[in-house]
Design a protein around this motif. Structure first.
Motif, mmCIF file in Angstrom:
data_model
loop_
_atom_site.group_PDB
_atom_site.id
_atom_site.type_symbol
_atom_site.label_atom_id
_atom_site.label_comp_id
_atom_site.label_asym_id
_atom_site.label_seq_id
_atom_site.Cartn_x
_atom_site.Cartn_y
_atom_site.Cartn_z
ATOM 1 N N SER A 121 41.235 23.162 31.472
ATOM 2 C CA SER A 121 42.399 24.161 30.682
ATOM 3 C C SER A 121 42.279 24.994 30.541
ATOM 4 O O SER A 121 43.080 26.557 30.082
ATOM 5 C CB SER A 121 42.694 23.006 29.144
ATOM 6 N N LYS A 122 41.101 25.908 29.342
ATOM 7 C CA LYS A 122 41.809 27.341 28.577
ATOM 8 C C LYS A 122 40.068 27.748 28.805
ATOM 9 O O LYS A 122 39.315 26.826 27.757
ATOM 10 C CB LYS A 122 42.379 27.509 27.612
ATOM 11 N N LEU A 123 39.636 28.876 28.731
ATOM 12 C CA LEU A 123 38.461 29.796 28.426
ATOM 13 C C LEU A 123 38.071 30.091 27.522
ATOM 14 O O LEU A 123 39.927 31.756 27.762
ATOM 15 C CB LEU A 123 37.978 30.114 30.048
ATOM 16 N N LEU A 124 37.492 30.587 26.621
ATOM 17 C CA LEU A 124 37.859 31.329 25.499
ATOM 18 C C LEU A 124 36.433 31.900 26.017
ATOM 19 O O LEU A 124 35.201 31.714 25.697
ATOM 20 C CB LEU A 124 37.045 31.306 24.194
ATOM 21 N N SER A 125 36.483 33.183 26.095
ATOM 22 C CA SER A 125 35.769 34.537 26.722
ATOM 23 C C SER A 125 35.294 35.691 25.513
ATOM 24 O O SER A 125 36.527 35.723 24.933
ATOM 25 C CB SER A 125 35.398 35.398 28.386
ATOM 26 N N ILE A 126 34.044 35.731 25.860
ATOM 27 C CA ILE A 126 33.557 37.123 24.577
ATOM 28 C C ILE A 126 33.247 38.400 25.110
ATOM 29 O O ILE A 126 32.249 38.535 26.034
ATOM 30 C CB ILE A 126 32.566 36.385 23.816
ATOM 31 N N GLY A 181 36.204 36.731 31.606
ATOM 32 C CA GLY A 181 37.678 36.884 31.890
ATOM 33 C C GLY A 181 37.956 37.031 32.896
ATOM 34 O O GLY A 181 39.503 36.606 33.531
ATOM 35 N N LYS A 182 36.739 37.606 34.286
ATOM 36 C CA LYS A 182 37.868 38.251 35.264
ATOM 37 C C LYS A 182 37.613 37.101 36.315
ATOM 38 O O LYS A 182 38.300 36.925 36.844
ATOM 39 C CB LYS A 182 37.057 39.538 36.197
ATOM 40 N N ILE A 183 36.308 36.372 36.229
ATOM 41 C CA ILE A 183 36.078 34.734 36.571
ATOM 42 C C ILE A 183 37.191 34.025 36.545
ATOM 43 O O ILE A 183 37.821 33.741 37.787
ATOM 44 C CB ILE A 183 34.493 34.454 36.741
ATOM 45 N N ALA A 184 37.754 33.798 35.257
ATOM 46 C CA ALA A 184 38.254 32.950 34.971
ATOM 47 C C ALA A 184 40.167 33.869 35.929
ATOM 48 O O ALA A 184 40.654 32.259 36.201
ATOM 49 C CB ALA A 184 38.924 32.630 33.926
ATOM 50 N N GLN A 185 40.230 34.701 35.472
ATOM 51 C CA GLN A 185 41.476 34.936 36.122
ATOM 52 C C GLN A 185 41.650 34.747 37.570
ATOM 53 O O GLN A 185 42.442 34.375 38.299
ATOM 54 C CB GLN A 185 41.532 36.421 35.591
ATOM 55 N N ALA A 186 40.389 34.748 38.557
ATOM 56 C CA ALA A 186 40.294 34.955 39.342
ATOM 57 C C ALA A 186 40.708 33.593 40.208
ATOM 58 O O ALA A 186 41.404 33.693 41.579
ATOM 59 C CB ALA A 186 39.328 35.500 40.252
ATOM 60 N N HIS A 187 40.073 32.955 39.517
ATOM 61 C CA HIS A 187 40.824 31.034 39.531
ATOM 62 C C HIS A 187 41.199 30.685 39.243
ATOM 63 O O HIS A 187 41.839 28.862 39.267
ATOM 64 C CB HIS A 187 39.391 30.072 39.334
ATOM 65 N N GLY A 188 42.461 31.303 38.601
ATOM 66 C CA GLY A 188 43.526 31.024 37.865
ATOM 67 C C GLY A 188 43.689 30.301 37.434
ATOM 68 O O GLY A 188 44.551 29.187 36.266
ATOM 69 N N ILE A 189 42.234 30.403 36.260
ATOM 70 C CA ILE A 189 42.272 29.175 34.944
ATOM 71 C C ILE A 189 42.287 30.605 33.493
ATOM 72 O O ILE A 189 41.990 31.290 33.411
ATOM 73 C CB ILE A 189 40.794 28.990 34.917
ATOM 74 N N ALA A 190 43.232 29.693 32.890
ATOM 75 C CA ALA A 190 43.815 30.289 31.572
ATOM 76 C C ALA A 190 42.983 30.839 30.379
ATOM 77 O O ALA A 190 41.680 30.201 30.442
ATOM 78 C CB ALA A 190 44.432 29.438 30.594
ATOM 79 N N ASN A 191 42.933 31.699 30.053
ATOM 80 C CA ASN A 191 41.173 32.727 29.300
ATOM 81 C C ASN A 191 42.225 33.806 28.207
ATOM 82 O O ASN A 191 43.184 33.952 28.359
ATOM 83 C CB ASN A 191 40.963 33.841 30.649
ATOM 84 N N VAL A 192 41.321 33.368 27.203
ATOM 85 C CA VAL A 192 41.805 33.660 26.081
ATOM 86 C C VAL A 192 40.753 34.852 25.802
ATOM 87 O O VAL A 192 39.053 34.058 25.982
ATOM 88 C CB VAL A 192 42.603 32.990 24.800
ATOM 89 N N GLU A 193 40.864 36.364 25.157
ATOM 90 C CA GLU A 193 39.276 36.838 24.815
ATOM 91 C C GLU A 193 39.425 37.471 23.627
ATOM 92 O O GLU A 193 40.532 37.455 22.992
ATOM 93 C CB GLU A 193 39.422 38.089 26.491
ATOM 94 N N ILE A 194 37.204 37.624 23.303
ATOM 95 C CA ILE A 194 37.700 38.613 21.691
ATOM 96 C C ILE A 194 37.213 39.876 22.129
ATOM 97 O O ILE A 194 35.613 39.385 22.807
ATOM 98 C CB ILE A 194 36.518 37.642 21.289
ATOM 99 N N LYS A 195 37.856 40.428 21.680
ATOM 100 C CA LYS A 195 37.711 42.012 22.934
ATOM 101 C C LYS A 195 36.971 42.758 21.585
ATOM 102 O O LYS A 195 37.729 42.984 20.641
ATOM 103 C CB LYS A 195 38.801 42.803 23.526
ATOM 104 N N HIS A 196 35.699 43.557 22.140
ATOM 105 C CA HIS A 196 35.434 44.095 21.350
ATOM 106 C C HIS A 196 34.755 45.960 21.909
ATOM 107 O O HIS A 196 34.539 45.346 22.838
ATOM 108 C CB HIS A 196 33.907 43.969 19.878
ATOM 109 N N GLU A 197 34.682 46.918 21.360
ATOM 110 C CA GLU A 197 34.214 48.071 21.634
ATOM 111 C C GLU A 197 32.614 47.691 21.995
ATOM 112 O O GLU A 197 31.999 46.290 21.230
ATOM 113 C CB GLU A 197 33.415 49.205 20.504
ATOM 114 N N TRP A 198 31.655 48.292 22.942
ATOM 115 C CA TRP A 198 31.079 47.733 23.284
ATOM 116 C C TRP A 198 29.031 47.194 22.518
ATOM 117 O O TRP A 198 27.777 47.367 23.072
ATOM 118 C CB TRP A 198 30.287 48.555 24.726
ATOM 119 N N ASP A 199 29.723 48.157 20.853
ATOM 120 C CA ASP A 199 28.789 48.010 20.287
ATOM 121 C C ASP A 199 29.159 47.285 18.486
ATOM 122 O O ASP A 199 27.665 46.857 17.999
ATOM 123 C CB ASP A 199 28.210 49.158 19.320
#
Ligand SMILES: *Cc1c(COP(=O)(O)O)cnc(C)c1O
Length: 368
Positions: free
Chosen positions: A72-77, A87-105
């Motif tokens: 149903s839905k992927l939470l990606s960090i 997140g991009k993989i989920a998007q490419a497959h039409g899988i719902a996705n929420v993301e927790i996004k941070h600076e790379w450090d």
């Protein structure tokens, strides 16, 4: 030239020789015996209920994990390039996705994950890097996975351990899918991805999803020591060879301890010459230095001192450099790398050379 990039890593000569034999046909008892022994070694390495080898780079295993384990839905960090990829993989497959996004450090926190789970009751899988290689940071996967399972044990925890498996002992208590790949800590050429699965994951996979990366098809075949499609035979032979070599050199525990020590000695040496560790929670797979002259330092390391370290990607392309610690690395090579960084700073006029990097590295590494 010393190859000190965090993937690809150097392939030991004994492994290159092991892979130099004649090409085997993959549907033969001869190859099936190699496959069976390699599988047994992977069970020891990952500690999971099932292991699969896929002929692909690591991203193939990431894709297989997301498509087979999310309904149903992927939470990606996303604290870097590789977390973003989930997140991009989920998007490419039409899988719902929420993301927790941070600076790379910056690693994700337990509180943010809890908040995302509360706000999205339909999340049924979470994907996270153990080490996010983009900035060399270590997420607190153990605590995050425990939080997820306490919230709802049926949520699948997908852990990308491509720069963690073979670096440190992974606590798999709350992990359903543990991903590894050939060209990083396992010191092999690129082209083989590895997936460890929990029994709960196997149950959820059921009949599987997709075609090439249908994990149900692979489970069925690999339990019989064969693969659905043509196996990456040569790299499989290399994998058996490197896992046995690790045993011969004292085993996994020793490899983990040496890697951690070399990483700590390197970090302390770099800080002692005034450099800054980029991530707030550094992983032991690599030391990442944040520096406005990172590009120049890298170029000097290569031209003057025969050391190849990696830069960054995207917006931090020229403002970090990454020193690899993955694999069976000789201490004299690691010691030369920290010494070279100090020499580079001296030749840039940033700091007079006084041997501090070498001294601190050796003091820490040898406990002097
Ligand atoms: C290298 C890497 C991958 C996989 O990349 P490929 O180029 O597909 O092998 C995935 N995750 C992490 C953390 C990595 O370092």
């Amino acid at each position: 030239m010393l190859l000190f990039t965090p993937g690809p890593t150097p392939v030991p000569e004994s492994v290159r020789v092991a892979m130099a034999g004649e090409t085997l046909h993959h549907r033969t008892p001869e190859f099936e015996a190699i496959f069976e022994r390699t599988r047994a070694l992977l069970f020891e390495l990952l500690g999971m209920d099932e292991v699969l080898m896929l002929a692909s780079s690591g991203t193939g295993a990431m894709e297989a994990a997301v498509t087979n384990l999310t309904a149903s839905k992927l939470l990606s960090i996303n604290s870097g390039k590789f977390g973003e990829r989930f997140g991009k993989i989920a998007q490419a497959h039409g899988i719902a996705n929420v993301e927790i996004k941070h600076e790379w450090d910056t690693p994700a926190t337990v509180e943010e994950v809890q908040a995302a789970l509360n706000a999205n009751p339909d999340i049924d899988a979470i994907a996270i890097q153990i080490c996010e290689s983009a900035g060399g940071l270590r997420h607190n996967v153990e605590a995050i996975a425990a939080t997820v399972k306490a919230h709802n044990p049926s949520i699948m925890v997908i852990a990308d351990g491509i720069t963690a498996v073979g670096v440190e002992k992974i606590d798999i208590t709350n992990i359903d899918c543990l991903i590894s790949g050939s060209q990083k800590a396992l010191m092999l050429p690129p082209g083989l991805a590895i997936i460890g699965l929990s029994n709960a994951a196997i149950e959820k996979i059921g009949k599987g999803k997709g075609y090439y990366f249908n994990l149900a098809t692979e489970i069925k075949n690999q339990r019989k020591n064969t693969t659905a499609w043509t196996a990456a035979t040569t790299i499989t032979i290399g994998l058996e060879s490197i896992l046995n070599r690790i045993k011969d050199e004292g085993g996994l525990e020793k490899l983990y301890a040496t890697t951690a020590l070399r990483a700590r000695a390197t970090r302390e040496a770099m800080e002692a010459i005034g450099l800054t560790i980029y991530p707030k929670s550094p992983a032991d797979s690599m030391t990442t230095i944040g520096d406005h002259e990172a590009k120049k330092i890298r170029s000097l390391l290569q031209k003057e001192f025969e050391v190849n370290v990696a830069g960054g990607q995207d917006h931090i392309k020229d403002t970090i450099f990454r020193i690899n610690h993955m694999g069976l690395i000789s201490v004299y090579e690691a010691a030369w790398v920290v010494n070279s960084v100090e020499l580079a700073l001296a030749s840039m006029g940033r700091r007079a050379f006084d041997g501090t990097a070498s001294r601190i590295f050796n003091t820490v590494y040898f406990g002097l």
